[in-house]
Design a protein around this motif. Structure first.
Motif, PDB file in Angstrom:
ATOM      1  N   ASP A 166      24.369 -37.762  91.075  1.00  0.00           N
ATOM      2  CA  ASP A 166      25.456 -38.077  89.945  1.00  0.00           C
ATOM      3  C   ASP A 166      26.659 -38.877  90.751  1.00  0.00           C
ATOM      4  O   ASP A 166      27.212 -38.397  91.854  1.00  0.00           O
ATOM      5  N   ALA A 167      26.724 -40.057  90.167  1.00  0.00           N
ATOM      6  CA  ALA A 167      28.110 -40.720  90.756  1.00  0.00           C
ATOM      7  C   ALA A 167      29.539 -40.185  90.617  1.00  0.00           C
ATOM      8  O   ALA A 167      30.308 -40.484  91.169  1.00  0.00           O
ATOM      9  N   CYS A 168      29.742 -39.225  89.381  1.00  0.00           N
ATOM     10  CA  CYS A 168      30.894 -38.780  89.051  1.00  0.00           C
ATOM     11  C   CYS A 168      30.755 -37.217  89.436  1.00  0.00           C
ATOM     12  O   CYS A 168      29.626 -36.397  88.990  1.00  0.00           O
ATOM     13  N   TRP A 169      31.768 -36.673  90.366  1.00  0.00           N
ATOM     14  CA  TRP A 169      31.736 -35.410  90.813  1.00  0.00           C
ATOM     15  C   TRP A 169      32.302 -34.547  89.646  1.00  0.00           C
ATOM     16  O   TRP A 169      31.682 -33.203  89.803  1.00  0.00           O
ATOM     17  N   ALA A 170      32.864 -34.718  88.859  1.00  0.00           N
ATOM     18  CA  ALA A 170      33.343 -33.856  87.765  1.00  0.00           C
ATOM     19  C   ALA A 170      32.002 -33.519  86.946  1.00  0.00           C
ATOM     20  O   ALA A 170      31.883 -32.424  86.484  1.00  0.00           O
ATOM     21  N   SER A 171      31.178 -34.467  86.555  1.00  0.00           N
ATOM     22  CA  SER A 171      30.004 -34.446  86.060  1.00  0.00           C
ATOM     23  C   SER A 171      28.829 -33.313  86.777  1.00  0.00           C
ATOM     24  O   SER A 171      28.396 -32.254  86.274  1.00  0.00           O
ATOM     25  N   LEU A 172      28.900 -33.454  88.037  1.00  0.00           N
ATOM     26  CA  LEU A 172      27.893 -32.644  88.878  1.00  0.00           C
ATOM     27  C   LEU A 172      28.734 -31.347  88.878  1.00  0.00           C
ATOM     28  O   LEU A 172      27.921 -30.203  88.896  1.00  0.00           O
ATOM     29  N   PHE A 173      29.917 -31.036  89.172  1.00  0.00           N
ATOM     30  CA  PHE A 173      30.284 -29.837  89.258  1.00  0.00           C
ATOM     31  C   PHE A 173      30.604 -29.135  87.974  1.00  0.00           C
ATOM     32  O   PHE A 173      30.271 -27.928  88.024  1.00  0.00           O
ATOM     33  N   GLY A 174      30.518 -29.979  86.803  1.00  0.00           N
ATOM     34  CA  GLY A 174      30.541 -29.243  85.673  1.00  0.00           C
ATOM     35  C   GLY A 174      29.206 -28.618  85.375  1.00  0.00           C
ATOM     36  O   GLY A 174      29.124 -27.354  84.947  1.00  0.00           O
ATOM     37  N   ARG A 175      28.092 -29.121  85.682  1.00  0.00           N
ATOM     38  CA  ARG A 175      26.917 -28.558  85.469  1.00  0.00           C
ATOM     39  C   ARG A 175      26.647 -27.462  86.580  1.00  0.00           C
ATOM     40  O   ARG A 175      26.127 -26.231  86.062  1.00  0.00           O
ATOM     41  N   HIS A 176      27.142 -27.399  87.659  1.00  0.00           N
ATOM     42  CA  HIS A 176      27.101 -26.468  88.633  1.00  0.00           C
ATOM     43  C   HIS A 176      27.759 -25.133  88.328  1.00  0.00           C
ATOM     44  O   HIS A 176      27.482 -23.959  88.294  1.00  0.00           O
ATOM     45  N   LEU A 177      29.003 -25.373  87.922  1.00  0.00           N
ATOM     46  CA  LEU A 177      29.840 -24.397  87.418  1.00  0.00           C
ATOM     47  C   LEU A 177      29.451 -23.781  86.096  1.00  0.00           C
ATOM     48  O   LEU A 177      29.220 -22.593  85.783  1.00  0.00           O
ATOM     49  N   SER A 178      29.017 -24.408  85.253  1.00  0.00           N
ATOM     50  CA  SER A 178      28.421 -24.178  84.017  1.00  0.00           C
ATOM     51  C   SER A 178      27.177 -23.188  84.040  1.00  0.00           C
ATOM     52  O   SER A 178      27.092 -22.256  83.386  1.00  0.00           O
ATOM     53  N   HIS A 179      26.243 -23.456  85.083  1.00  0.00           N
ATOM     54  CA  HIS A 179      25.294 -22.396  85.533  1.00  0.00           C
ATOM     55  C   HIS A 179      25.625 -21.120  85.576  1.00  0.00           C
ATOM     56  O   HIS A 179      25.351 -20.248  85.338  1.00  0.00           O
ATOM     57  N   PHE A 180      26.862 -21.061  86.524  1.00  0.00           N
ATOM     58  CA  PHE A 180      27.369 -19.873  87.119  1.00  0.00           C
ATOM     59  C   PHE A 180      27.812 -19.105  86.001  1.00  0.00           C
ATOM     60  O   PHE A 180      27.768 -17.874  85.849  1.00  0.00           O
ATOM     61  N   MET A 181      28.567 -19.754  84.976  1.00  0.00           N
ATOM     62  CA  MET A 181      29.388 -19.158  83.802  1.00  0.00           C
ATOM     63  C   MET A 181      28.096 -18.446  82.820  1.00  0.00           C
ATOM     64  O   MET A 181      28.215 -17.394  82.355  1.00  0.00           O
ATOM     65  N   ASP A 182      27.283 -19.311  82.959  1.00  0.00           N
ATOM     66  CA  ASP A 182      25.812 -18.637  81.843  1.00  0.00           C
ATOM     67  C   ASP A 182      25.225 -17.554  82.542  1.00  0.00           C
ATOM     68  O   ASP A 182      24.796 -16.623  81.685  1.00  0.00           O
TER      69      ASP A 182
END
Length: 330
Positions: free
Chosen positions: A144-160
């Motif tokens: 992903d060219a956007c760090w916010a997008s990549l990190f958002g998916r990464h953090l979202s999985h931990f939250m799930d």
């Protein structure tokens, strides 16, 4: 099979075990008559062990290609049996350790060198495979060219992973608000107004137990990596928690003396809190006796109150949170 063909196993010396499996120091006789030690890790956590071992193998290989000697050289991984059950192994170079964790000056210098020298093969954030932070398989295998997008998916999985364990509706709502509002608010500015954010190869779980000084060279060494290409500051998110010796301000000062905080500089501490969430959620979910459940909640509440202007009108009945252990970046 060992790295050198026709090597023969002489002995297996069990090392400290972990919540993920068993470790051993193994001695083999080489074809020329000399002997060699290797480090063997066996993951006994079901199919997650496959991602754990393959992910660490690829992580160590990537780090070693940039900074030789900063990690144990990886030799191979695969499937095996442990007490009759399916398991997975990782074979790597054995390194004698002196002090744990590594001292601030050498760790800060060498970690900064990794972040500076590494280059994403695609120029984007992510990794070519999933890597595993303990039992959590990280959602980082999409470039992903956007760090916010990549990190958002990464953090979202931990939250799930955490939501059904915590069983706490207020936590769920804070998680959702953090992903919707806080992540874009804090991370999009890193790549706005002409700012360029370099995807750096990160260790992924840099804490006391995963770093030491090498007994022979005195240099820092890191291990148990779950890497991907991300914002270099992510690696210092795990240094915030007071449970870690790396929370000693000498570590972050040594690191930022080489790589200063990204712009906007005045939001460094808030980003550090945000980056600490994945590590503290993992601790809260999987470490017996962990006290991080409330700490994670408080950090989420602080971020939401600080970066969501209409937070008080959103029916979130949370008190104002004072954040402790602010890391000195100046």
């Amino acid at each position: 099979a060992f790295p050198i063909k026709e090597s023969k196993l002489i002995s297996i010396l069990p090392q400290d075990s972990s919540l993920l499996g068993q470790n051993a120091k193994i001695l083999v006789k080489l074809p020329n008559g000399s002997s060699e030690y290797y480090f063997l890790k066996i993951a006994t956590i079901g199919t997650t062990g496959s991602s754990l071992c393959e992910g660490e193998y690829e992580s160590l290989k990537a780090i070693d290609s940039v900074c030789p000697g900063f990690v144990p050289k990886p030799y191979g991984w695969g499937k095996c049996k442990e007490n009759g059950e399916d398991a997975y192994f990782l074979l790597e170079e054995f390194r004698e350790l002196k002090t744990k964790p590594a001292d601030p000056a050498t760790l800060g210098k060498q970690l900064a060198e990794l972040h500076q020298k590494s280059q994403s093969p695609t120029g984007k954030f992510g990794f070519h495979i999933k890597t595993s932070h303990g039992r959590v398989i990280q959602q980082v295998d999409q470039w992903d060219a956007c760090w916010a997008s990549l990190f958002g998916r990464h953090l979202s999985h931990f939250m799930d992973v955490a939501k059904p364990v915590f069983d706490w509706p207020e936590f769920d709502r804070l998680c959702d608000l953090t992903l919707e509002r806080v992540v874009p608010r804090l991370l999009l500015p890193l790549q706005e107004n002409g700012r360029v954010l370099k995807p750096s190869l990160i260790h992924g779980d840099c804490w006391d137990g995963n770093t030491a000084n090498d007994a022979k060279t005195g240099n820092a060494i890191i291990f148990d990596a779950c890497s991907f290409y991300g914002h270099n500051e992510y690696d210092t998110g795990n240094w915030r928690a007071s449970r870690h010796k790396l929370s000693n301000g000498e570590y972050i000062r040594a690191y930022k003396s080489i790589i200063p905080p990204s712009e906007p500089v005045d939001e460094w501490d808030a980003r550090n809190i945000l980056y600490s969430l994945t590590f503290n959620i993992g601790n809260a979910v999987y470490i017996p006796g962990s006290d991080q459940r409330e700490a994670v909640f408080h950090d989420l509440a602080f971020l939401c109150q600080a970066y969501c202007p209409d937070f008080s009108s959103l029916s979130y009945p949370f008190p104002v949170i004072e954040v402790e252990n602010k890391l000195d970046i100046y």
